[in-house]
Design an enzyme around this catalytic site. Structure first.
Site, mmCIF file in Angstrom:
data_model
loop_
_atom_site.group_PDB
_atom_site.id
_atom_site.type_symbol
_atom_site.label_atom_id
_atom_site.label_comp_id
_atom_site.label_asym_id
_atom_site.label_seq_id
_atom_site.Cartn_x
_atom_site.Cartn_y
_atom_site.Cartn_z
ATOM 1 N N CYS A 80 -4.625 -3.482 0.134
ATOM 2 C CA CYS A 80 -3.765 -4.444 0.612
ATOM 3 C C CYS A 80 -4.836 -5.742 1.162
ATOM 4 C CB CYS A 80 -3.275 -4.134 2.052
ATOM 5 S SG CYS A 80 -3.953 -3.371 3.266
ATOM 6 N N SER A 115 -9.109 -4.351 6.408
ATOM 7 C CA SER A 115 -10.257 -4.300 5.483
ATOM 8 C C SER A 115 -10.815 -5.648 5.295
ATOM 9 C CB SER A 115 -9.853 -3.351 4.460
ATOM 10 O OG SER A 115 -9.549 -2.255 4.574
ATOM 11 N N ARG A 169 -6.357 1.675 10.078
ATOM 12 C CA ARG A 169 -7.633 1.026 9.958
ATOM 13 C C ARG A 169 -8.191 0.049 10.746
ATOM 14 N NH1 ARG A 169 -5.160 2.910 6.242
ATOM 15 N NH2 ARG A 169 -5.936 4.649 4.854
ATOM 16 N N CYS A 172 0.945 -1.222 -0.229
ATOM 17 C CA CYS A 172 0.104 -0.088 0.134
ATOM 18 C C CYS A 172 0.774 1.270 -0.036
ATOM 19 C CB CYS A 172 -0.792 -0.025 1.340
ATOM 20 S SG CYS A 172 -2.007 1.450 1.401
ATOM 21 N N CYS A 177 -9.614 1.185 2.665
ATOM 22 C CA CYS A 177 -8.382 1.145 1.791
ATOM 23 C C CYS A 177 -8.148 -0.367 1.668
ATOM 24 C CB CYS A 177 -7.050 1.799 2.524
ATOM 25 S SG CYS A 177 -5.880 1.646 1.535
#
Lengths: 571, 155
Positions: free
Chosen positions: A553, A506, A483, A60, A550
């Site tokens: 990844c 994520s 995140r 990322c 995001c």
């Protein structure tokens, strides 16, 4: 009944597609799909484990440091290496700098435009903006002339027909509630934050040699400490770091938090929307007594089930019964079949794309519909991220966490349950940034004290040479990316990587339903969300963006359809 | 960390080196780094771009970007562009184009529009996950590097 498609939903890296079914003005079902594929596991097999951080760091371009940290930790865990005190502190400083930069960029550049109407800012009265700015903060840049200049600059940009970064907004939508003057304030700080964020990441360049993609090292950090030496971490560089930390604290306290509270005050109805799952997971981070002492972490480790803040469950990344990844709705196959769950040490990465060929209208939601696997903790879907971290901190009895939460809910005059929402998630990100900025100063003070005590060690070389390693070893590196919970698992055999698996934040939040049909965090949080205008579903963006998606990844790296999906498509 | 003296010319390679040909911009810049460069020229592996690069770009008077594009032209086709706004940029790979374009737009809003020359190298999709360039594209890299170097030298 209509199904809305938003694709891509991310403003930055990665591909995320949301399909939402709207009935009577509310979302009744949602499907989250990662539309790019990741093949990391394959690229790492057979390589030197000491190099893995440099590959994973490239996953990322945004959170470049977090994968490197997870990677060196997993190798250190496998080879039983503990890092010197200075290395722990420097890693913590880089971690904190990453959080400050990432959260500020998320708020102003990726999420604020869901709440702030840029076009409305053009009609603001700069004098009134100045008055408001002075009433909520002592930040110095508040003259009417300053705001009027900004307004003019944005106007020129918009009038040039080059909306650029502002192209994806639903300007003029009835869901925008801020007065024009606060919109202008936020736009001005959007630009100030851009200038500010480039300073804070200099901490990465100072300790990691360069940025983006600073250097990491298995066994420590790749910089030497010598207060008198030109090329080392010396007094001059440490003073520079101190200045950057102080500037960060000022920006967070005087710009980010006042803006967050001012904007939140107009959107209190969003404290009742987007709560989603009732389970929260945090691996915890910021060790103060070593990575193997989670009790010493500033962000505690633990899991909360059913929003019961009176109980924090222990979390163990090595227990094969705790974390498992499922693929019932993901484009993979397992040797043991689609209903099996695999602990990451035994993880398999065999692609099995069964999706529709483009161009297509809708995903096959009854079958597989995402490149993201579905992770579960003891069978439960979990939310990860700032809200999960703060709730685990709160439930673990951290006074610092409790204080920032109580202060915020008191100022907004909302109950503590307001946290379980889209607004709560966005607020939690700001509140933890306050904590992280303060902790960063604390780690700096500790580093200086340690150096002054004569300890300049930054690297433990006892297990550097592969001939000191066992024939086989396995490790897990847990960290908290901005995140959310991030972990790498490694199996080393004959001195090279035999298996390497990543379960990224994520993956937890954006994954499709599991084999029992249970939704993951994005999907669950969208159910019940009102959609005023199906052609402009800004409400979906608000909730999904509150997680800071995001997924570069989560599902690297390419769009298997080979098409350029660079616009929000609403059907 | 680079020295305090502001670089005059920045040569920026953009791309993800984990993604085969997508990383061609970085491969070109890595080759350039090994050359004898005029004073004031700085080469940077910009990775997938984004806000991290703002400082480097603001400090440079002139910027040369080398990036991959998927524009349907034959593999290895080199296009030299002088983009003004992000919408002037060709289609790059989805994995990173928004970051770089966002940042360039931001520079306009900050009142410091960059002086950018973009070298766009045509590649095809999909790309496998690997560190190396395809042998076909690899052959073009020295030629592309020379092209960029000659322009940098003439500044």
């Amino acid at each position: 009944m209509a199904r809305i498609v938003v694709d891509p939903i991310t403003r930055i890296e990665g591909h995320l597609r949301i399909e939402a079914v709207v009935e009577n003005g509310k979302i009744s079902e949602a499907y989250s799909s990662g539309t790019m594929i990741r093949g990391f596991e394959k690229i790492l097999k057979g390589r030197d484990p000491r190099d893995a951080w440099a590959f994973t760091e490239r996953a990322c371009g945004v959170c470049t440091t977090v994968h490197a940290l997870a990677s060196v930790r997993t190798v250190e865990d496998a080879l039983k290496i503990s890092v010197p005190k200075n290395a722990e502190l420097i890693r913590n400083l880089m971690f904190c700098a990453q959080y400050c930069q990432d959260h500020v960029v998320h708020f102003y550049h990726l999420h604020a435009l869901d709440w702030v109407d840029v076009v409305s800012a053009l009609s603001a009265d700069p004098k009134e903006t100045s008055r408001i700015a002075r009433s909520i903060s002592k930040w110095p840049k508040t003259s009417p002339g300053y705001f009027s200049d900004i307004q003019q600059r944005v106007k020129t940009f918009v009038e040039s027909g080059q909306l650029g970064i502002f192209a994806n907004g639903y300007w003029g939508h009835s869901a925008y509630k801020l007065p024009a003057e606060i919109n202008l304030l936020a736009v001005a700080h959007y630009l100030e934050a851009l200038e500010w964020q480039k300073e804070i990441v200099k901490i990465h360049a100072i300790f990691g040699g360069k940025n983006p993609h600073p250097n990491y090292l298995v066994g420590g950090v790749p910089c030497s400490i010598n207060l008198e030496e030109v090329n080392a971490i010396n007094s001059e560089r440490l003073n520079h770091v101190l200045k950057l930390i102080k500037d960060a604290m000022a920006f967070v306290e005087q710009v980010y938090i006042p803006d967050l509270m001012a904007i939140a005050g107009y959107y209190k109805d969003w404290a009742a929307v987007g709560g989603g799952l009732e389970n929260y997971l945090s691996y915890g981070d910021l060790p103060t007594q070593g990575y193997n002492q989670p009790d010493s972490f500033k962000f505690p480790r633990g899991a909360i089930l059913n929003r019961n803040l009176n109980e924090v469950h222990d979390v163990n990344g090595k227990d094969s019964e705790e974390i498992k990844e499922y693929i019932a709705h993901s484009w993979y196959k397992y040797a043991g079949g689609d209903k099996t769950g695999l602990h990451p040490w035994d993880g398999e990465t065999e692609f099995n794309h069964t999706g529709p060929k483009p161009p297509y209208d809708f995903l096959d939601i009854d079958g597989k519909y995402s490149w993201i696997k579905t992770p579960r903790w003891r069978g439960n879907p979990m939310e990860v991220g700032p809200l999960a971290r703060l709730l685990v901190g709160y439930a673990s009895g951290s006074d610092e966490v409790k204080d920032v939460i109580h202060e915020a809910i008191h100022a907004l005059q909302v109950p503590v349950t307001a946290l379980f929402s889209t607004l709560g998630r966005t607020a939690a990100r700001g509140l933890e940034t306050r904590l992280v900025a303060r902790w960063m100063k604390g780690f700096y003070d500790d580093l200086l004290a340690n150096i002054k005590n004569g300890d300049t060690r930054t690297f433990n070389d006892e297990r550097w040479e592969p001939d000191t390693w066992p024939k086989t070893a396995e490790g897990v590196g847990l960290t908290e990316a901005p995140r959310g919970a991030l972990a790498h698992w490694i199996r080393i055999k004959d001195k090279v990587i035999d298996n390497y698996q990543l379960v990224v934040p994520s993956t937890w939040n954006a994954s499709p339903k599991d084999h029992n049909g249970k939704r993951s965090a994005y999907e669950e949080s969208l159910v019940g969300t009102p959609v005023a205008n199906e052609d402009a579903p800004i409400e979906i963006l608000r909730t999904v963006h509150s997680f800071d998606p995001c997924i570069a990844c989560a599902v690297h790296l390419y769009d298997p359809d080979g098409k350029n999906i660079h616009q929000i498509t609403v059907r | 960390m680079s020295s305090n003296k502001a670089p005059r010319i920045l040569v920026l390679g953009i791309g993800n080196v984990l993604m085969g040909d997508e990383g061609v911009g970085v491969h070109v810049v890595r080759l350039l780094e090994k050359q004898k460069l005029p004073p004031g020229v700085v080469c940077l592996d910009g990775g997938t771009g984004g806000f991290h690069l703002l400082d480097e770009i603001q400090r440079a008077g002139q910027i040369f970007i080398v990036d991959a594009t998927v524009d349907g032209a034959p593999l290895g086709t080199l296009r030299r562009l002088r983009p003004s706004f992000s919408s002037d940029y060709p289609t790059t790979l989805c994995a990173h184009d928004i970051g770089l374009k966002d940042m360039l737009d931001s520079l306009y809003l900050l009142g410091t529009p960059p002086n950018v020359t973009l070298y766009a190298v045509s590649i095809s999709l999909p790309q496998d996950m690997k560190m190396e360039l395809s042998p076909e594209l690899e052959e073009f890299v020295p030629g592309i590097a020379i092209e960029v170097l000659e322009e940098v030298e003439s500044v």
